[in-house]
Design an enzyme around this catalytic site. Structure first.
Site, PDB file in Angstrom:
ATOM      1  N   ARG A 136      51.585 -13.085 -77.362  1.00  0.00           N
ATOM      2  CA  ARG A 136      51.643 -13.279 -78.815  1.00  0.00           C
ATOM      3  C   ARG A 136      51.025 -12.079 -79.541  1.00  0.00           C
ATOM      4  O   ARG A 136      50.224 -11.337 -78.989  1.00  0.00           O
ATOM      5  CB  ARG A 136      50.908 -14.555 -79.243  1.00  0.00           C
ATOM      6  CG  ARG A 136      49.399 -14.592 -78.989  1.00  0.00           C
ATOM      7  CD  ARG A 136      48.553 -14.440 -80.245  1.00  0.00           C
ATOM      8  NE  ARG A 136      47.133 -14.308 -79.941  1.00  0.00           N
ATOM      9  CZ  ARG A 136      46.542 -13.149 -79.712  1.00  0.00           C
ATOM     10  NH1 ARG A 136      47.216 -12.031 -79.726  1.00  0.00           N
ATOM     11  NH2 ARG A 136      45.245 -13.104 -79.441  1.00  0.00           N
ATOM     12  N   GLU A 186      42.040 -13.489 -88.006  1.00  0.00           N
ATOM     13  CA  GLU A 186      41.369 -13.195 -86.733  1.00  0.00           C
ATOM     14  C   GLU A 186      39.955 -13.769 -86.740  1.00  0.00           C
ATOM     15  O   GLU A 186      39.240 -13.652 -87.743  1.00  0.00           O
ATOM     16  CB  GLU A 186      41.311 -11.670 -86.565  1.00  0.00           C
ATOM     17  CG  GLU A 186      41.519 -11.186 -85.169  1.00  0.00           C
ATOM     18  CD  GLU A 186      42.914 -11.517 -84.620  1.00  0.00           C
ATOM     19  OE1 GLU A 186      43.051 -12.579 -83.986  1.00  0.00           O
ATOM     20  OE2 GLU A 186      43.826 -10.714 -84.811  1.00  0.00           O
ATOM     21  N   GLY A 198      44.990  -7.777 -75.617  1.00  0.00           N
ATOM     22  CA  GLY A 198      44.920  -8.578 -76.840  1.00  0.00           C
ATOM     23  C   GLY A 198      46.233  -9.260 -77.182  1.00  0.00           C
ATOM     24  O   GLY A 198      46.456  -9.660 -78.314  1.00  0.00           O
ATOM     25  N   SER A 254      47.273 -11.958 -75.345  1.00  0.00           N
ATOM     26  CA  SER A 254      47.153 -13.308 -74.782  1.00  0.00           C
ATOM     27  C   SER A 254      47.819 -13.514 -73.434  1.00  0.00           C
ATOM     28  O   SER A 254      48.507 -14.512 -73.215  1.00  0.00           O
ATOM     29  CB  SER A 254      47.707 -14.358 -75.745  1.00  0.00           C
ATOM     30  OG  SER A 254      46.791 -14.550 -76.747  1.00  0.00           O
ATOM     31  N   ASP A 309      45.975 -18.939 -79.508  1.00  0.00           N
ATOM     32  CA  ASP A 309      46.819 -18.300 -78.494  1.00  0.00           C
ATOM     33  C   ASP A 309      47.698 -19.319 -77.788  1.00  0.00           C
ATOM     34  O   ASP A 309      48.896 -19.101 -77.579  1.00  0.00           O
ATOM     35  CB  ASP A 309      45.948 -17.575 -77.458  1.00  0.00           C
ATOM     36  CG  ASP A 309      45.054 -16.526 -78.092  1.00  0.00           C
ATOM     37  OD1 ASP A 309      45.241 -16.248 -79.289  1.00  0.00           O
ATOM     38  OD2 ASP A 309      44.171 -16.000 -77.398  1.00  0.00           O
TER      39      ASP A 309
HETATM   40  C1  GLA Z   1      41.001 -14.598 -78.733  1.00  0.00           C
HETATM   41  C2  GLA Z   1      40.880 -16.124 -78.654  1.00  0.00           C
HETATM   42  C3  GLA Z   1      41.533 -16.781 -79.874  1.00  0.00           C
HETATM   43  C4  GLA Z   1      41.041 -16.181 -81.168  1.00  0.00           C
HETATM   44  C5  GLA Z   1      41.103 -14.646 -81.115  1.00  0.00           C
HETATM   45  C6  GLA Z   1      40.473 -14.014 -82.328  1.00  0.00           C
HETATM   46  O1  GLA Z   1      42.333 -14.206 -78.630  1.00  0.00           O
HETATM   47  O2  GLA Z   1      41.495 -16.613 -77.485  1.00  0.00           O
HETATM   48  O3  GLA Z   1      41.291 -18.177 -79.838  1.00  0.00           O
HETATM   49  O4  GLA Z   1      39.748 -16.627 -81.476  1.00  0.00           O
HETATM   50  O5  GLA Z   1      40.465 -14.131 -79.970  1.00  0.00           O
HETATM   51  O6  GLA Z   1      41.193 -14.321 -83.466  1.00  0.00           O
END
Ligand code: GLA
Length: 386
Positions: free
Chosen positions: A32, A38, A130, A132, A178
């Site tokens: 994603r 954020e 970043g 996911s 995520d």
């Molecule tokens: C990570 C976490 C999410 C979210 C982001 C920041 O990806 O898994 O749940 O908190 O950081 O937005």
């Protein structure tokens, strides 16, 4: 599935090569991006992610032996074995397996009769960038379990199971963004997720806008501990404000409580409260096709994450500056921070040039390579018949 460099056939033939028989189940989950919103999901805020066309594919069979055997393209191409009656969080080099066994343990807790398994994962979703990859790995595992052991969950419920696995096995107190994004994505759309009610609203991403992810290729070690710390700091702010979550607090209330909160906690809360407002403004700007406003909000989000929430790093800040020089619509750090990627919105006709230039300028400035990809919003995690 759209434009994955890996196909179902690749994954199935890999399975046959590794385990000398065909799989009985196959599924895949996308990674994603997050447009904006954020570090607000664990405060019941509003987030704006989209599933993207980079995936973790999985194929599996159920076996009689009480063993979980996992082969993955991202772990030295070897088979890792865990006993089904010893599903405990792992430490060290093999700790990535927690995302798999954590999910299995959660399904067993829910009553699924999970037996032995052989699984193969193939991925074109970079890990630690970043985007996911952990949520995608969790949800591909979940799909395989559901289809092999006849235990189907709705996508939102599956997302909750995956989140619980991450809390209990990976030890990261993550929010739900995520897992919902990778399970509930809608093609061509970003999903506004209300992390309080779990209501999802798809918004079409304008045709004129391309999404580019630029990966610093750095991951600072402090990342996980700092994530937990930020969450606890937000909880502390709630306590002082007497609020259930920062979602319900206002900037006015925050300013009044400034002295009681202390500088650090005040700033953390200011990020969360102001970021939630930015998400709503961003959705309006996107509906009105107002790229200037969208860009301003992305810049404000980055500044807030950098100065108030302190989760950026020089490598991310540099990529945001380069994107500005290249006339992106907007750019900001994405995900947990301390490394990983930036998200860049660029005019579609400039996409190719932007992709080339961001790498080139970064190399000229630092002597280091980065990765950059154009990505498209796609549907969420799916299984398909073998
Ligand atoms: C990570 C976490 C999410 C979210 C982001 C920041 O990806 O898994 O749940 O908190 O950081 O937005």
């Amino acid at each position: 599935m759209q434009n994955s460099s890996i196909t179902k056939e690749n994954c199935i033939s890999r399975f046959k090569e590794i385990f000398n028989r065909g799989p009985e189940a196959y599924g895949y989950s996308p990674g994603r991006i997050n447009l904006i919103g954020e570090h607000v999901d664990y405060q019941k805020g509003i987030v704006f992610p989209a599933a993207i066309n980079k995936y973790i594919h999985g194929a599996a069979v159920a076996t009689q032996e009480p063993l979980i055997k996992v082969w993955s393209s991202f772990d030295h191409e070897r088979i890792l074995e865990i006993k089904l009656d010893q599903l405990e969080p792992q430490r060290g080099e093999d700790s990535w397996i927690n995302y798999i066994i954590g999910v299995i343990a959660q399904y067993m807790k829910k009553g699924a009769k999970v037996g032995g398994l052989e699984i193969v994962f193939e991925s074109d979703l970079p890990s630690g960038s970043g985007m996911s990859s952990s949520a995608a790995l969790e949800s591909t595992t979940a799909l395989l379990i559901e289809s092999l052991f006849n235990f189907t969950l709705e996508p939102i419920e599956r997302a909750k199971v995956c989140q619980a696995a991450e809390h209990e096995f990976a030890g990261v107190p993550c929010g739900i963004m995520d897992q919902i994004a990778v399970n509930c994505g809608t093609q061509g759309h970003a999903l506004m997720i209300d992390c309080e009610s779990l209501e999802l609203t798809p918004f079409p991403i304008p045709e004129s806008i391309a999404i580019v992810v630029a990966d610093t290729k750095v991951k600072h070690d402090l990342a996980d501990g700092q994530y937990t710390k930020r969450k606890l700091e937000c909880d502390e702010a709630c306590k002082v404000l007497g609020a259930q979550s920062l979602r319900v607090a206002t900037l006015g209330e925050l300013n009044k409580a400034k002295d009681m909160l202390g500088t650090t906690i005040f700033r953390r809360a200011r990020h969360v409260i102001s970021e939630i407002i930015r998400v709503k403004d961003f959705a309006t700007a996107m509906e009105q096709n107002d790229p200037t406003k969208m860009g301003t909000l992305l810049a404000q989000s980055h500044e807030s994450l950098k100065s108030d929430f302190e989760v950026s790093c020089p490598e991310l800040d540099r990529l945001v500056q380069i994107a500005e020089k290249l006339n992106a619509i907007g750019s900001r750090m994405m995900g947990g921070g301390f490394g990983g990627s930036t998200i860049n919105l660029v005019r579609r006709q400039n996409k190719q040039q932007f992709l080339e230039q961001i790498k080139l300028l970064h190399f000229e400035m630092t002597g280091n390579d980065i990765d950059a990809w154009a990505v498209d919003p796609v549907s969420g995690a799916t299984t398909s018949n073998i």
